[in-house]
Design a protein around this motif. Structure first.
Motif: not given
Length: 73
Positions: A13-14, A16-18, A20-23, A65-66
């Motif tokens: 996830a980038p 600040g992304g949640s 649910t935004s993980a790719a 990123s996480r």
């Protein structure tokens, strides 16, 4: 829990992304080595075998990123 020879899905996830935004960056990546698995401070390192396109996408993620893995059964 993760050992060399295991298969994992690598997600990111980038900043600040949640969650649910993980790719999904690398489905079914082979674990080559695990260093510091018993480290309580989260400093463990996981070495994965990735295809060139997966590696480019992974290293191209923005700083901060996480990353997470899902262990395959």
């Amino acid at each position: 829990m993760v050992r060399p020879g295991a298969r994992v899905d690598l997600l990111a996830a980038p900043p600040g992304g949640s969650a649910t935004s993980a790719a999904l960056l690398a489905p079914g990546a082979l674990v080559l080595d695990v260093l510091g698995a018993d480290a309580a401070d989260g400093s463990a390192a996981l070495y994965l075998a990735l295809r060139p396109d997966q590696a480019r996408r992974t290293v191209g993620m923005p700083e901060g990123s996480r990353f997470a893995i899902v262990i395959r059964g």
